[in-house]
Scaffold this motif. Sequence first.
Motif, PDB file in Angstrom:
ATOM      1  N   MET A   1       0.853  -1.171   0.000  1.00  0.00           N
ATOM      2  CA  MET A   1       0.000   0.000   0.000  1.00  0.00           C
ATOM      3  C   MET A   1       0.895   1.229   0.000  1.00  0.00           C
ATOM      4  O   MET A   1       1.847   1.298   0.751  1.00  0.00           O
ATOM      5  CB  MET A   1      -0.894  -0.034   1.245  1.00  0.00           C
ATOM      6  CG  MET A   1      -1.908   1.050   1.267  1.00  0.00           C
ATOM      7  SD  MET A   1      -3.362   0.620   2.199  1.00  0.00           S
ATOM      8  CE  MET A   1      -2.940   1.232   3.784  1.00  0.00           C
TER       9      MET A   1
ATOM     10  N   ASP B   1      -2.413   5.658  -0.574  1.00  0.00           N
ATOM     11  CA  ASP B   1      -3.438   4.689  -0.196  1.00  0.00           C
ATOM     12  C   ASP B   1      -3.700   4.758   1.306  1.00  0.00           C
ATOM     13  O   ASP B   1      -4.842   4.723   1.747  1.00  0.00           O
ATOM     14  CB  ASP B   1      -3.008   3.259  -0.550  1.00  0.00           C
ATOM     15  CG  ASP B   1      -2.952   3.012  -2.041  1.00  0.00           C
ATOM     16  OD1 ASP B   1      -3.656   3.706  -2.791  1.00  0.00           O
ATOM     17  OD2 ASP B   1      -2.194   2.115  -2.444  1.00  0.00           O
TER      18      ASP B   1
ATOM     19  N   ARG C   1      -5.805   7.687   2.090  1.00  0.00           N
ATOM     20  CA  ARG C   1      -7.209   7.466   1.708  1.00  0.00           C
ATOM     21  C   ARG C   1      -7.925   6.585   2.731  1.00  0.00           C
ATOM     22  O   ARG C   1      -9.066   6.851   3.092  1.00  0.00           O
ATOM     23  CB  ARG C   1      -7.302   6.825   0.319  1.00  0.00           C
ATOM     24  CG  ARG C   1      -7.146   7.799  -0.818  1.00  0.00           C
ATOM     25  CD  ARG C   1      -7.613   7.184  -2.124  1.00  0.00           C
ATOM     26  NE  ARG C   1      -6.722   6.137  -2.567  1.00  0.00           N
ATOM     27  CZ  ARG C   1      -5.668   6.316  -3.356  1.00  0.00           C
ATOM     28  NH1 ARG C   1      -5.377   7.524  -3.766  1.00  0.00           N
ATOM     29  NH2 ARG C   1      -4.925   5.310  -3.731  1.00  0.00           N
TER      30      ARG C   1
ATOM     31  N   GLU D   1     -13.415   3.631  -4.905  1.00  0.00           N
ATOM     32  CA  GLU D   1     -13.412   2.188  -5.161  1.00  0.00           C
ATOM     33  C   GLU D   1     -12.090   1.544  -4.754  1.00  0.00           C
ATOM     34  O   GLU D   1     -12.068   0.452  -4.178  1.00  0.00           O
ATOM     35  CB  GLU D   1     -13.712   1.924  -6.635  1.00  0.00           C
ATOM     36  CG  GLU D   1     -13.889   0.458  -6.961  1.00  0.00           C
ATOM     37  CD  GLU D   1     -15.077  -0.176  -6.258  1.00  0.00           C
ATOM     38  OE1 GLU D   1     -14.973  -1.383  -5.921  1.00  0.00           O
ATOM     39  OE2 GLU D   1     -16.096   0.499  -6.035  1.00  0.00           O
ATOM     40  N   LYS D   2     -10.995   2.206  -5.030  1.00  0.00           N
ATOM     41  CA  LYS D   2      -9.682   1.662  -4.668  1.00  0.00           C
ATOM     42  C   LYS D   2      -9.543   1.507  -3.150  1.00  0.00           C
ATOM     43  O   LYS D   2      -8.997   0.512  -2.667  1.00  0.00           O
ATOM     44  CB  LYS D   2      -8.572   2.576  -5.214  1.00  0.00           C
ATOM     45  CG  LYS D   2      -7.186   2.031  -5.012  1.00  0.00           C
ATOM     46  CD  LYS D   2      -6.157   2.886  -5.707  1.00  0.00           C
ATOM     47  CE  LYS D   2      -4.769   2.293  -5.546  1.00  0.00           C
ATOM     48  NZ  LYS D   2      -3.757   3.063  -6.254  1.00  0.00           N
ATOM     49  N   THR D   3     -10.059   2.451  -2.415  1.00  0.00           N
ATOM     50  CA  THR D   3     -10.023   2.380  -0.956  1.00  0.00           C
ATOM     51  C   THR D   3     -10.889   1.232  -0.458  1.00  0.00           C
ATOM     52  O   THR D   3     -10.486   0.467   0.425  1.00  0.00           O
ATOM     53  CB  THR D   3     -10.498   3.703  -0.338  1.00  0.00           C
ATOM     54  OG1 THR D   3      -9.674   4.755  -0.833  1.00  0.00           O
ATOM     55  CG2 THR D   3     -10.433   3.673   1.171  1.00  0.00           C
TER      56      THR D   3
ATOM     57  N   ARG E   1     -11.680  -1.493  -2.109  1.00  0.00           N
ATOM     58  CA  ARG E   1     -11.003  -2.754  -2.443  1.00  0.00           C
ATOM     59  C   ARG E   1      -9.908  -3.063  -1.438  1.00  0.00           C
ATOM     60  O   ARG E   1      -9.723  -4.219  -1.039  1.00  0.00           O
ATOM     61  CB  ARG E   1     -10.422  -2.704  -3.860  1.00  0.00           C
ATOM     62  CG  ARG E   1     -11.454  -2.891  -4.945  1.00  0.00           C
ATOM     63  CD  ARG E   1     -10.823  -3.192  -6.283  1.00  0.00           C
ATOM     64  NE  ARG E   1      -9.803  -2.243  -6.676  1.00  0.00           N
ATOM     65  CZ  ARG E   1      -9.999  -1.163  -7.426  1.00  0.00           C
ATOM     66  NH1 ARG E   1     -11.208  -0.893  -7.873  1.00  0.00           N
ATOM     67  NH2 ARG E   1      -9.004  -0.364  -7.729  1.00  0.00           N
ATOM     68  N   ALA E   2      -9.179  -2.046  -1.019  1.00  0.00           N
ATOM     69  CA  ALA E   2      -8.119  -2.249  -0.028  1.00  0.00           C
ATOM     70  C   ALA E   2      -8.716  -2.749   1.287  1.00  0.00           C
ATOM     71  O   ALA E   2      -8.197  -3.692   1.891  1.00  0.00           O
ATOM     72  CB  ALA E   2      -7.340  -0.957   0.190  1.00  0.00           C
TER      73      ALA E   2
ATOM     74  N   SER F   1      -9.903  -6.342   1.152  1.00  0.00           N
ATOM     75  CA  SER F   1      -8.824  -7.328   1.093  1.00  0.00           C
ATOM     76  C   SER F   1      -8.252  -7.655   2.474  1.00  0.00           C
ATOM     77  O   SER F   1      -7.420  -8.554   2.605  1.00  0.00           O
ATOM     78  CB  SER F   1      -7.706  -6.832   0.172  1.00  0.00           C
ATOM     79  OG  SER F   1      -6.995  -5.764   0.771  1.00  0.00           O
TER      80      SER F   1
ATOM     81  N   ARG G   1      -0.562  -4.967  -2.371  1.00  0.00           N
ATOM     82  CA  ARG G   1      -1.264  -4.894  -3.651  1.00  0.00           C
ATOM     83  C   ARG G   1      -2.650  -5.520  -3.481  1.00  0.00           C
ATOM     84  O   ARG G   1      -2.881  -6.649  -3.906  1.00  0.00           O
ATOM     85  CB  ARG G   1      -0.483  -5.625  -4.732  1.00  0.00           C
ATOM     86  CG  ARG G   1       0.880  -5.015  -5.007  1.00  0.00           C
ATOM     87  CD  ARG G   1       1.376  -5.540  -6.335  1.00  0.00           C
ATOM     88  NE  ARG G   1       2.540  -4.905  -6.872  1.00  0.00           N
ATOM     89  CZ  ARG G   1       2.665  -3.663  -7.284  1.00  0.00           C
ATOM     90  NH1 ARG G   1       1.685  -2.846  -7.160  1.00  0.00           N
ATOM     91  NH2 ARG G   1       3.790  -3.223  -7.808  1.00  0.00           N
TER      92      ARG G   1
ATOM     93  N   ASP H   1      -5.454  -5.140  -5.004  1.00  0.00           N
ATOM     94  CA  ASP H   1      -6.134  -5.534  -6.233  1.00  0.00           C
ATOM     95  C   ASP H   1      -5.740  -6.964  -6.620  1.00  0.00           C
ATOM     96  O   ASP H   1      -6.561  -7.753  -7.057  1.00  0.00           O
ATOM     97  CB  ASP H   1      -5.834  -4.582  -7.380  1.00  0.00           C
ATOM     98  CG  ASP H   1      -6.422  -3.203  -7.124  1.00  0.00           C
ATOM     99  OD1 ASP H   1      -7.400  -3.096  -6.369  1.00  0.00           O
ATOM    100  OD2 ASP H   1      -5.889  -2.235  -7.681  1.00  0.00           O
TER     101      ASP H   1
END
Length: 70
Positions: free
Chosen positions: A1, A5, A8, A36-38, A40-41, A44, A63, A65
């Motif tokens: 990250m 990231d 965020r 959306e990226k946040t 997804r993190a 995960s 990573r 994603d």
Amino acid sequence: MTDSDERRVTKALQGLEFPAEKSDLVAYAEDRGAAEKTLRALESLPDGSYGSSEEVEQAVPQRPDEELSG
């Protein structure tokens, strides 16, 4: 990250009371309109309870994603 990231994630979780479960983290970030990226993190993350936003940042894979697609 990356550092951005982490910022965020910290921003998305600002104001959340800890400890919090993974599902609470994701729901809170969604409600705050996190990118959306946040999301997804956060999705995960390993299941469990987190004591602070710093603990969340440390638990997010480098990573996220790739973690979700793999």
